[in-house]
Design a protein around this motif. Structure first.
Motif, PDB file in Angstrom:
ATOM      1  N   LEU A  73       0.839  -1.193   0.000  1.00 57.29           N
ATOM      2  CA  LEU A  73       0.000   0.000   0.000  1.00 57.29           C
ATOM      3  C   LEU A  73       0.877   1.248   0.000  1.00 57.29           C
ATOM      4  O   LEU A  73       1.825   1.343   0.773  1.00 57.29           O
ATOM      5  CB  LEU A  73      -0.909  -0.004   1.235  1.00 57.29           C
ATOM      6  CG  LEU A  73      -2.016   1.019   1.298  1.00 57.29           C
ATOM      7  CD1 LEU A  73      -3.033   0.758   0.200  1.00 57.29           C
ATOM      8  CD2 LEU A  73      -2.701   0.961   2.640  1.00 57.29           C
ATOM      9  N   ASN A  74       0.587   2.198  -0.884  1.00 55.90           N
ATOM     10  CA  ASN A  74       1.357   3.441  -0.914  1.00 55.90           C
ATOM     11  C   ASN A  74       0.408   4.633  -1.020  1.00 55.90           C
ATOM     12  O   ASN A  74      -0.787   4.477  -1.208  1.00 55.90           O
ATOM     13  CB  ASN A  74       2.381   3.423  -2.052  1.00 55.90           C
ATOM     14  CG  ASN A  74       1.730   3.189  -3.403  1.00 55.90           C
ATOM     15  OD1 ASN A  74       0.626   3.675  -3.655  1.00 55.90           O
ATOM     16  ND2 ASN A  74       2.402   2.453  -4.261  1.00 55.90           N
ATOM     17  N   LYS A  75       0.972   5.837  -0.932  1.00 59.96           N
ATOM     18  CA  LYS A  75       0.152   7.056  -0.920  1.00 59.96           C
ATOM     19  C   LYS A  75      -0.675   7.242  -2.183  1.00 59.96           C
ATOM     20  O   LYS A  75      -1.750   7.815  -2.133  1.00 59.96           O
ATOM     21  CB  LYS A  75       1.038   8.281  -0.711  1.00 59.96           C
ATOM     22  CG  LYS A  75       1.359   8.562   0.712  1.00 59.96           C
ATOM     23  CD  LYS A  75       1.987   9.939   0.830  1.00 59.96           C
ATOM     24  CE  LYS A  75       1.989  10.338   2.294  1.00 59.96           C
ATOM     25  NZ  LYS A  75       2.378  11.713   2.483  1.00 59.96           N
ATOM     26  N   SER A  76      -0.205   6.773  -3.318  1.00 61.97           N
ATOM     27  CA  SER A  76      -0.933   6.975  -4.577  1.00 61.97           C
ATOM     28  C   SER A  76      -2.246   6.194  -4.610  1.00 61.97           C
ATOM     29  O   SER A  76      -3.138   6.516  -5.385  1.00 61.97           O
ATOM     30  CB  SER A  76      -0.062   6.581  -5.770  1.00 61.97           C
ATOM     31  OG  SER A  76       0.204   5.189  -5.749  1.00 61.97           O
ATOM     32  N   ALA A  77      -2.404   5.182  -3.762  1.00 62.83           N
ATOM     33  CA  ALA A  77      -3.634   4.390  -3.712  1.00 62.83           C
ATOM     34  C   ALA A  77      -4.688   5.020  -2.809  1.00 62.83           C
ATOM     35  O   ALA A  77      -5.852   4.643  -2.858  1.00 62.83           O
ATOM     36  CB  ALA A  77      -3.335   2.978  -3.231  1.00 62.83           C
ATOM     37  N   LEU A  78      -4.280   5.976  -1.990  1.00 60.95           N
ATOM     38  CA  LEU A  78      -5.193   6.571  -1.017  1.00 60.95           C
ATOM     39  C   LEU A  78      -5.985   7.719  -1.628  1.00 60.95           C
ATOM     40  O   LEU A  78      -5.509   8.421  -2.502  1.00 60.95           O
ATOM     41  CB  LEU A  78      -4.410   7.070   0.200  1.00 60.95           C
ATOM     42  CG  LEU A  78      -3.580   6.021   0.944  1.00 60.95           C
ATOM     43  CD1 LEU A  78      -2.827   6.678   2.082  1.00 60.95           C
ATOM     44  CD2 LEU A  78      -4.456   4.895   1.456  1.00 60.95           C
ATOM     45  N   GLY A  79      -7.185   7.908  -1.121  1.00 61.70           N
ATOM     46  CA  GLY A  79      -8.032   9.011  -1.548  1.00 61.70           C
ATOM     47  C   GLY A  79      -8.312   9.931  -0.383  1.00 61.70           C
ATOM     48  O   GLY A  79      -7.991   9.620   0.767  1.00 61.70           O
ATOM     49  N   THR A  80      -8.927  11.063  -0.666  1.00 60.81           N
ATOM     50  CA  THR A  80      -9.245  12.025   0.395  1.00 60.81           C
ATOM     51  C   THR A  80     -10.647  12.580   0.203  1.00 60.81           C
ATOM     52  O   THR A  80     -11.184  12.591  -0.909  1.00 60.81           O
ATOM     53  CB  THR A  80      -8.263  13.211   0.390  1.00 60.81           C
ATOM     54  OG1 THR A  80      -8.341  13.860  -0.879  1.00 60.81           O
ATOM     55  CG2 THR A  80      -6.842  12.767   0.650  1.00 60.81           C
ATOM     56  N   CYS A  81     -11.227  13.022   1.301  1.00 67.59           N
ATOM     57  CA  CYS A  81     -12.489  13.764   1.261  1.00 67.59           C
ATOM     58  C   CYS A  81     -12.415  14.831   2.340  1.00 67.59           C
ATOM     59  O   CYS A  81     -11.655  14.704   3.300  1.00 67.59           O
ATOM     60  CB  CYS A  81     -13.696  12.836   1.447  1.00 67.59           C
ATOM     61  SG  CYS A  81     -13.895  12.157   3.089  1.00 67.59           S
ATOM     62  N   GLY A  82     -13.201  15.866   2.174  1.00 63.57           N
ATOM     63  CA  GLY A  82     -13.170  16.965   3.123  1.00 63.57           C
ATOM     64  C   GLY A  82     -13.684  16.572   4.498  1.00 63.57           C
ATOM     65  O   GLY A  82     -13.140  16.979   5.520  1.00 63.57           O
ATOM     66  N   LEU A  83     -14.740  15.764   4.528  1.00 65.18           N
ATOM     67  CA  LEU A  83     -15.335  15.371   5.801  1.00 65.18           C
ATOM     68  C   LEU A  83     -15.930  13.978   5.673  1.00 65.18           C
ATOM     69  O   LEU A  83     -16.662  13.686   4.718  1.00 65.18           O
ATOM     70  CB  LEU A  83     -16.442  16.369   6.191  1.00 65.18           C
ATOM     71  CG  LEU A  83     -17.206  16.077   7.478  1.00 65.18           C
ATOM     72  CD1 LEU A  83     -16.302  16.148   8.694  1.00 65.18           C
ATOM     73  CD2 LEU A  83     -18.374  17.033   7.617  1.00 65.18           C
ATOM     74  N   PHE A  84     -15.606  13.120   6.608  1.00 65.49           N
ATOM     75  CA  PHE A  84     -16.185  11.783   6.664  1.00 65.49           C
ATOM     76  C   PHE A  84     -16.967  11.666   7.962  1.00 65.49           C
ATOM     77  O   PHE A  84     -16.458  11.979   9.037  1.00 65.49           O
ATOM     78  CB  PHE A  84     -15.099  10.704   6.619  1.00 65.49           C
ATOM     79  CG  PHE A  84     -15.651   9.325   6.817  1.00 65.49           C
ATOM     80  CD1 PHE A  84     -16.212   8.641   5.753  1.00 65.49           C
ATOM     81  CD2 PHE A  84     -15.650   8.728   8.068  1.00 65.49           C
ATOM     82  CE1 PHE A  84     -16.746   7.382   5.931  1.00 65.49           C
ATOM     83  CE2 PHE A  84     -16.191   7.476   8.258  1.00 65.49           C
ATOM     84  CZ  PHE A  84     -16.732   6.798   7.187  1.00 65.49           C
ATOM     85  N   GLU A  85     -18.216  11.226   7.838  1.00 68.16           N
ATOM     86  CA  GLU A  85     -19.059  11.030   9.026  1.00 68.16           C
ATOM     87  C   GLU A  85     -19.842   9.741   8.878  1.00 68.16           C
ATOM     88  O   GLU A  85     -20.289   9.397   7.777  1.00 68.16           O
ATOM     89  CB  GLU A  85     -20.085  12.159   9.170  1.00 68.16           C
ATOM     90  CG  GLU A  85     -19.521  13.522   9.410  1.00 68.16           C
ATOM     91  CD  GLU A  85     -20.641  14.552   9.464  1.00 68.16           C
ATOM     92  OE1 GLU A  85     -20.948  15.024  10.573  1.00 68.16           O
ATOM     93  OE2 GLU A  85     -21.202  14.844   8.398  1.00 68.16           O
TER      94      GLU A  85
END
Length: 158
Positions: A33-45
Motif C-alpha cells: 500500500l502506498n500514498k498513490s492508492a489513497l483518496g481524500t475527502c473533506g469530511l467523513f461522518e
C-alpha cells in the motif's frame, strides 16, 4: 483513530463510486500500500438515518455525483419519489446537453393554428372552411391543458 476509513463487504458498484469520488484506487490487500492508492475527502461522518447507518463523504474534490437518500411511509411513496427525482435529473441533463428548446404546454399547436388561419385567408371555398376547422381543433389541446392545470383557458389563450 488515525483518520483512515476501511470498509468490508461493500458492493463493487459502491466501492468504485467512492474510489472515483475520493481519488483512491481499489485495493484487495494492504501489502504494498502506498500514498498513490489513497483518496481524500473533506469530511467523513458515520450517521444514523432511521434504522440504518450510513457513511457520508462530503467535499470530495473529484466527486461528480451525489447520493440522495429517500425515506417514507410506504414503498409506493418511495417508488414514486424515485421516479420523480429521476425524471427531474434527466430533464436537467437533457437541458444541459441540448441547448435548443421546444416550447410545450400547447404552444406548438397554437402556432400551427395561427399559421393555418393566416393561410386560409389566402384561399377561398370549402378548403378555407376545412383549414379553419382544423386550426380551431388544434386550439382544443392548449385549452384542455390549461383547464387540467386549473386555469381559466379563456384568459390564458386570449
Amino acid at each position: 483513530d488515525r483518520d483512515i476509513f476501511c470498509a468490508g463487504r461493500v458492493p463493487s458498484e459502491d466501492i468504485t463510486r467512492v474510489a472515483k469520488a475520493t481519488g483512491a484506487s481499489v485495493q484487495t490487500t494492504v501489502s504494498g500500500l502506498n500514498k498513490s492508492a489513497l483518496g481524500t475527502c473533506g469530511l467523513f461522518e458515520e450517521r444514523q438515518v432511521g434504522g440504518e447507518r450510513y457513511n457520508f463523504m462530503t467535499r470530495c474534490e473529484k466527486a461528480k455525483t451525489s447520493t440522495i437518500i429517500l425515506r417514507g411511509g410506504g414503498e409506493q411513496f418511495i417508488d414514486e419519489a424515485e421516479r420523480s427525482i429521476h425524471d427531474a435529473i434527466m430533464i436537467v441533463r437533457r437541458a444541459r446537453k441540448y441547448t435548443s428548446v421546444v416550447a410545450g404546454g400547447g404552444a406548438i399547436e397554437m402556432e400551427v393554428s395561427k399559421h393555418l388561419r393566416n393561410y386560409s385567408r389566402t384561399i377561398s371555398g370549402k378548403e378555407q372552411l376545412i383549414i379553419n376547422a382544423f386550426a380551431k381543433a388544434l386550439e382544443i389541446i392548449p385549452k384542455q391543458i390549461a383547464y387540467n392545470a386549473g386555469f381559466d383557458s379563456t384568459n390564458i389563450l386570449n
